[in-house]
Design a protein around this motif. Structure first.
Motif, mmCIF file in Angstrom:
data_model
loop_
_atom_site.group_PDB
_atom_site.id
_atom_site.type_symbol
_atom_site.label_atom_id
_atom_site.label_comp_id
_atom_site.label_asym_id
_atom_site.label_seq_id
_atom_site.Cartn_x
_atom_site.Cartn_y
_atom_site.Cartn_z
ATOM 1 N N HIS A 87 -20.483 33.628 -30.230
ATOM 2 C CA HIS A 87 -19.995 32.652 -29.251
ATOM 3 C C HIS A 87 -19.782 31.291 -29.920
ATOM 4 C CE1 HIS A 87 -19.958 29.841 -25.873
ATOM 5 N NE2 HIS A 87 -19.464 30.859 -25.183
ATOM 6 N N SER A 88 -20.728 30.901 -30.769
ATOM 7 C CA SER A 88 -20.577 29.598 -31.439
ATOM 8 C C SER A 88 -19.406 29.618 -32.415
ATOM 9 C CB SER A 88 -21.884 29.195 -32.137
ATOM 10 O OG SER A 88 -22.094 29.962 -33.298
ATOM 11 N N LYS A 90 -16.645 31.486 -31.953
ATOM 12 C CA LYS A 90 -15.381 31.564 -31.205
ATOM 13 C C LYS A 90 -15.073 30.305 -30.404
ATOM 14 C CE LYS A 90 -14.184 35.682 -29.284
ATOM 15 N NZ LYS A 90 -14.346 37.045 -28.715
ATOM 16 N N TYR A 91 -16.102 29.692 -29.863
ATOM 17 C CA TYR A 91 -15.833 28.621 -28.894
ATOM 18 C C TYR A 91 -16.401 27.256 -29.268
ATOM 19 C CZ TYR A 91 -14.841 32.834 -26.252
ATOM 20 O OH TYR A 91 -14.352 34.050 -25.858
ATOM 21 N N GLU A 92 -17.211 27.173 -30.323
ATOM 22 C CA GLU A 92 -17.819 25.880 -30.657
ATOM 23 C C GLU A 92 -17.472 25.401 -32.061
ATOM 24 O OE1 GLU A 92 -21.991 26.632 -30.034
ATOM 25 O OE2 GLU A 92 -21.662 27.215 -27.956
ATOM 26 N N ASN A 93 -16.353 25.922 -32.578
ATOM 27 C CA ASN A 93 -15.869 25.491 -33.903
ATOM 28 C C ASN A 93 -16.862 25.695 -35.039
ATOM 29 O OD1 ASN A 93 -13.333 24.588 -33.022
ATOM 30 N ND2 ASN A 93 -14.299 22.739 -32.215
ATOM 31 N N LYS A 130 -3.099 32.179 -27.828
ATOM 32 C CA LYS A 130 -4.557 32.231 -27.811
ATOM 33 C C LYS A 130 -5.124 31.382 -28.951
ATOM 34 C CE LYS A 130 -6.428 35.811 -25.703
ATOM 35 N NZ LYS A 130 -6.757 37.220 -25.471
ATOM 36 N N LYS A 131 -4.413 31.407 -30.072
ATOM 37 C CA LYS A 131 -4.858 30.619 -31.226
ATOM 38 C C LYS A 131 -4.751 29.122 -30.905
ATOM 39 C CE LYS A 131 -4.025 30.280 -36.123
ATOM 40 N NZ LYS A 131 -3.032 30.591 -37.158
ATOM 41 N N GLU A 133 -4.943 27.838 -27.976
ATOM 42 C CA GLU A 133 -5.970 27.571 -26.970
ATOM 43 C C GLU A 133 -7.333 27.358 -27.642
ATOM 44 O OE1 GLU A 133 -7.516 30.844 -24.089
ATOM 45 O OE2 GLU A 133 -5.382 30.542 -23.674
ATOM 46 N N ARG A 134 -7.612 28.198 -28.648
ATOM 47 C CA ARG A 134 -8.923 28.191 -29.291
ATOM 48 C C ARG A 134 -8.941 27.322 -30.549
ATOM 49 N NH1 ARG A 134 -10.941 34.096 -29.954
ATOM 50 N NH2 ARG A 134 -10.952 34.016 -27.691
ATOM 51 N N GLN A 138 -11.161 33.491 -35.162
ATOM 52 C CA GLN A 138 -12.526 33.690 -35.661
ATOM 53 C C GLN A 138 -12.589 34.767 -36.748
ATOM 54 O OE1 GLN A 138 -11.450 34.518 -32.641
ATOM 55 N NE2 GLN A 138 -12.060 36.619 -32.196
ATOM 56 N N SER A 167 -7.550 39.852 -21.276
ATOM 57 C CA SER A 167 -8.867 40.333 -21.686
ATOM 58 C C SER A 167 -8.984 41.823 -21.369
ATOM 59 C CB SER A 167 -9.947 39.563 -20.942
ATOM 60 O OG SER A 167 -11.172 40.214 -21.123
#
Ligand SMILES: [Zn+2]
Length: 234
Positions: A87-88, A90-93, A130-131, A133-134, A138, A167
Motif C-alpha cells: 500500500h505504501s 502504491k499510494y504513498e510514493n 492510471k499512471k 492518477e498514481r 509500482q 478493478s
C-alpha cells in the motif's frame, strides 16, 4: 535480507541521526542495519512454500501454456505487513519499497530458480490514465530492484497497456480474462524476438493479467515467459 556492507551501515547510522528512516509496514524507526522494513515485520510475512507455489502455478497457469514457470516469495494477507508495505508503495510514493521487494525476489530467483535463463525483465505496465492518477507504476520499481541484483536489462517501454480496465477484484477468473483481453500492445517486436522474458507484477491473483501480457509477447516471438510477483493472493 543479505547483510548490508559496512560502509552502507556507517552511512545509515549517520543518516539515521539526521533523518530517521521508518519501517514501511509498522512505521517504527528502523535501526541502521535494517533496510525499508524492520526485521520483525519481515519475519511476520507469510512465506510461500514450494507446495503452495506448485499449487498456484497449476491453478493459474498450467492450462494456458503461456507462463513457463512462476515464483513469488510471499503470500498476501489482508491487513498484514505485506499489504501495508505494498500500500505504501502504491499510494504513498514509497518507491524504495518496490526496490526492496525486487531485491528479495531477485535473491530468491538466484537460489530457487537458478535454472531460469532470463534475457530481459519487463514490469506489467499500467494504463497511462492510471499512471497519471498514481504518478508511477509500482511494478516498475520491483522490476528495477530485480534488474539491479541479477544484472539483467529491464525495460518498461516495450509493452504498452492500451486498454483501461476497471478493478478486477470482484470478478471471476473468466471475467478477468475477458476484461484484460487485448489490454496490451508490443511497441518493439524485434526487442523480444527469441528472448526469455521475466514479467513482474506486485501481486498475482488469478494470473489473468500476466498471462495476457505473456501471450502477446509469445505472439511477438518471445521464447519463454517467466512470471514473478512480490506476493500471491487468492
Ligand atoms: Zn515493521
Amino acid at each position: 535480507m543479505s547483510s548490508l556492507g559496512e560502509t552502507k551501515l556507517f552511512i545509515n547510522s549517520v543518516l539515521d541521526l539526521i533523518l530517521p528512516r521508518f519501517c514501511c509496514a509498522c512505521k517504527i524507526k528502523l535501526s541502521s542495519d535494517e533496510d525499508t522494513m524492520c526485521k520483525s515485520c519481515l519475519s511476520n510475512i507469510q512465506k510461500a512454500s514450494k507446495e503452495r507455489l506448485k499449487r498456484e502455478f497449476d491453478r493459474k497457469f498450467l492450462n494456458n501454456n503461456i507462463i513457463s514457470d512462476f515464483f513469488s516469495p510471499f503470500v498476501f494477507e489482508k491487513d498484514k505487513e505485506l499489504q501495508l508495505a505494498i500500500h505504501s508503495l502504491k499510494y504513498e510514493n514509497k518507491f524504495p519499497v518496490g526496490i526492496f521487494l525486487g531485491k528479495i525476489l531477485a535473491n530468491k530467483i538466484k537460489t530457487d530458480r537458478s535454472d531460469w535463463n532470463i534475457d530481459l525483465i519487463i514490469p506489467i505496465p499500467l494504463h497511462q490514465l492510471k499512471k497519471a492518477e498514481r504518478g508511477y507504476n509500482q511494478s516498475f520499481y520491483i522490476a528495477r530492484g530485480i534488474g539491479k541484483i541479477l544484472n539483467i536489462t529491464f525495460s518498461h517501454r516495450i509493452v504498452k497497456r492500451i486498454k483501461y480496465t476497471e478493478s478486477q477484484t470482484t470478478m471471476t477468473l473468466n471475467e478477468r480474462a475477458e476484461n484484460i483481453s487485448g489490454a496490451f500492445r508490443i511497441r518493439n517486436k524485434n526487442s523480444v524476438k527469441g528472448k526469455n522474458i521475466l514479467l513482474v507484477d506486485d501481486v498475482i491473483t488469478t494470473g489473468a493479467t500476466i498471462s495476457e501480457c505473456g501471450k502477446i509477447l509469445l505472439e511477438a516471438g518471445a521464447k519463454n515467459i517467466y512470471a514473478v510477483s512480490a506476493a500471491i493472493a487468492d
